[in-house]
Design a protein around this motif. Sequence first.
Motif, short mmCIF file in Angstrom:
data_model
loop_
_atom_site.label_atom_id
_atom_site.label_comp_id
_atom_site.label_asym_id
_atom_site.label_seq_id
_atom_site.Cartn_x
_atom_site.Cartn_y
_atom_site.Cartn_z
N SER A 1 0.79 -1.17 -0.06
CA SER A 1 -0.15 0.05 -0.06
C SER A 1 0.93 1.22 0.01
CB SER A 1 -0.85 0.01 1.09
OG SER A 1 -0.34 -0.09 2.45
N SER A 2 2.14 1.06 -0.45
CA SER A 2 3.02 2.23 -0.45
C SER A 2 3.09 2.78 -1.85
CB SER A 2 4.37 1.91 -0.05
OG SER A 2 5.01 1.08 -1.04
N PRO A 3 3.36 4.20 -2.19
CA PRO A 3 3.62 4.78 -3.40
C PRO A 3 4.88 4.23 -4.47
CG PRO A 3 3.12 6.41 -1.91
CD PRO A 3 3.19 5.28 -1.04
N LEU A 4 5.82 3.94 -3.33
CA LEU A 4 7.05 3.38 -3.92
C LEU A 4 6.76 1.97 -4.60
CD1 LEU A 4 10.05 2.99 -4.28
CD2 LEU A 4 9.98 1.67 -1.99
N PHE A 5 5.70 1.17 -4.24
CA PHE A 5 5.66 -0.19 -4.70
C PHE A 5 4.95 0.02 -6.14
CE2 PHE A 5 2.12 -3.55 -5.41
CZ PHE A 5 3.02 -4.72 -5.55
N PHE A 6 3.75 0.87 -6.23
CA PHE A 6 3.33 1.34 -7.38
C PHE A 6 4.08 1.68 -8.36
CE2 PHE A 6 -0.25 0.83 -4.49
CZ PHE A 6 -1.15 0.10 -5.19
N THR A 7 4.97 2.83 -7.96
CA THR A 7 5.91 3.31 -8.87
C THR A 7 6.67 2.25 -9.51
OG1 THR A 7 5.98 5.33 -7.77
CG2 THR A 7 7.94 4.94 -9.15
N THR A 8 7.24 1.18 -8.70
CA THR A 8 8.17 0.32 -9.12
C THR A 8 7.35 -0.83 -10.14
OG1 THR A 8 9.19 0.03 -6.94
CG2 THR A 8 9.49 -1.82 -8.42
N ARG A 9 6.14 -0.98 -9.89
CA ARG A 9 5.51 -1.90 -10.76
C ARG A 9 5.15 -1.20 -12.09
NH1 ARG A 9 2.01 -5.79 -9.35
NH2 ARG A 9 0.45 -5.19 -10.80
N SER A 10 5.09 0.16 -12.02
CA SER A 10 5.01 0.82 -13.16
C SER A 10 6.58 0.89 -14.09
CB SER A 10 4.69 2.48 -13.06
OG SER A 10 4.61 3.10 -14.22
N LEU A 11 7.46 1.10 -13.43
CA LEU A 11 8.78 0.91 -14.21
C LEU A 11 9.21 -0.35 -14.84
CD1 LEU A 11 10.75 3.06 -11.48
CD2 LEU A 11 10.11 3.69 -13.88
N LEU A 12 8.55 -1.39 -13.96
CA LEU A 12 8.83 -2.65 -14.39
C LEU A 12 7.89 -3.18 -15.61
CD1 LEU A 12 9.73 -4.47 -11.15
CD2 LEU A 12 11.24 -3.90 -12.82
N ASN A 13 7.01 -2.45 -15.77
CA ASN A 13 5.85 -2.75 -16.99
C ASN A 13 4.98 -3.64 -16.46
OD1 ASN A 13 6.35 -0.74 -18.79
ND2 ASN A 13 7.93 -1.80 -19.57
N SER A 14 4.84 -3.86 -14.87
CA SER A 14 4.15 -5.10 -14.36
C SER A 14 2.57 -4.62 -13.86
CB SER A 14 4.93 -5.65 -13.12
OG SER A 14 5.99 -6.11 -13.41
N THR A 15 2.11 -3.39 -14.39
CA THR A 15 0.94 -2.99 -14.14
C THR A 15 -0.12 -3.61 -14.77
OG1 THR A 15 1.05 -1.30 -15.87
CG2 THR A 15 1.68 -0.51 -13.66
N GLN A 16 -1.27 -3.86 -14.18
CA GLN A 16 -2.40 -4.59 -14.77
C GLN A 16 -3.68 -3.56 -15.07
OE1 GLN A 16 -1.63 -7.63 -11.46
NE2 GLN A 16 -3.03 -8.79 -12.82
N HIS A 17 -4.52 -4.03 -15.93
CA HIS A 17 -5.67 -3.37 -16.01
C HIS A 17 -6.93 -3.74 -15.21
CE1 HIS A 17 -3.81 -1.18 -19.54
NE2 HIS A 17 -3.40 -2.32 -19.92
N PHE A 18 -7.49 -2.78 -14.62
CA PHE A 18 -8.58 -3.17 -13.62
C PHE A 18 -10.02 -2.34 -13.96
CE2 PHE A 18 -4.90 -4.52 -11.30
CZ PHE A 18 -5.52 -5.58 -10.39
N LEU A 19 -11.13 -3.17 -13.85
CA LEU A 19 -12.38 -2.56 -14.24
C LEU A 19 -12.89 -1.93 -12.95
CD1 LEU A 19 -14.41 -2.45 -16.54
CD2 LEU A 19 -15.49 -4.42 -15.26
#
Length: 367
Positions: free
Chosen positions: A53-71
Motif C-alpha cells: 500500500s505504498s507509493p514506492l510499490f506502485f512506482t516500481t510496478r510501473s517502471l517494471l511494466n508490471s501494471t495490470q488493467h482493472f475494471l
Amino acid sequence: MSTSTSTSTATAATAQLIPSLPDDVALNCIARVPRWYHPTLSIVSRPIRSLLSSPLFFTTRSLLNSTQHFLYLTLRSHHNPSAWFTLYQNPNPTPTDLPPLLIPVPPIPAPSLGAAYAVLGSTIYVLGGSVNDVPSSHVWLLDCRFHTWQPGPPMRVAREFAAAGVVDGRVYVIGGCLVDSWARTEHWAEVLDPEKGRWEAVPSSALEVRGKWMHASAMIGGRVYAMADRGGVVFDPKTGVWEGVEKRLDLGWRGRACVVHGILYCYDYLGKIRGFDVKKRAWKELKGVEKGLPKFLCGATMANVGEKLVVLWEGKGNGKEIEIWCAEIEVEEKGDDGELWGNIDWSHKLLSVPKGSSIVNCLAVSL
C-alpha cells in the motif's frame, strides 16, 4: 552482545521484506506478482503488507511494466445512488479457480447523478453531476492505488450529463450546461492541466449541440467525441479544431461505447454489438459472440480493459433482484474486408442487486 544490540538486530531482521534478500531485490520480485495474489501476500508479513500500500510499490510496478488493467464499476439503486466496485480476476485462470470478484470501494463523499468520468493515470475523475436536481461544478478524484477520495479543482461552470476525455495528460470536459449566460458560453468546454490545478476555457464555435446534454463520449485517435441525443461534436486538442460528427457514425452510435484497437464498439438497435472503423467510415457487426451473449435491447456498458472488450449488462433475477453480468472478449479484424470477430474469454454473473438498480458507468485503470 548487549540486550539492546540483540533487540535491534532482531527488529532489523523482521523488518526485511524477504529474509536473506536485500530489500531492493525483494521489492523487484514482489512488484512482479499479479494483484490477484496481493491479499495472500498481505498476510505473509507486516513489512510486505505495508509495502503493498505504498507509493514506492506502485512506482516500481510501473517502471517494471508490471501494471495490470482493472475494471471499476459504479451502480445505482434506490438505497444507494453511487456504489463503487473494482473487479479482481486471476490473470492466468484455471477451471478450478474462483470467478472474477467484485470488491467494494469506499463510496464517493458526495454522490451526484449524471456526472462525467475520465481516467488519468491511476486516478478516476468524477466531474459535476446534479445534487438534488441542481447541477454541480464539483470534481472528485478517486486514487485507485489506495482507494481514497479527495476533492479536485472545481470546474468554472456547473454541469450534468457532460462528455469527458483525456488527451496528453489533460482532462477535457464538454457540454452539460445551458449556454444562457456569457460565462457558460465561454466555458462550454474546459480543460484541466493537473500540474497547474485549474480549469481553463477551450474556445468553441457556435455549435448546434450546445443546448443539449451529452449521452456518450469516447477518445479516438487523440480526438474527443461527444454525442448528444442527436448529433455530436469532435474536438482535436492538437489543432483546436471542432467538427460535427458525421451522420453515419451518429446514426449508429447508441448508448455507452468504448474504443478497442481503434474501433468504436457499441450495441445497435437490434441489440447486437457493432464496431465503427473511423478510417473506413463503416459499421460492422461483431461476429462470433452471438451464442455467448444476450441481445442488449435494454442496453450494455462497455470498457477497454487491456485492449480487450469488456461488456457489462443487467440480467433477469428472481423478481426481487437483478443480476449484474460481465464478459471479456478478445476482438480482432480478419480478412481483406476487415471483418470484426470476437472470442469470449469468460462470462460470469458478478452479483445480484435489488430490482431497480442499474449500471452507471465502468472504467479501466492501470495499476
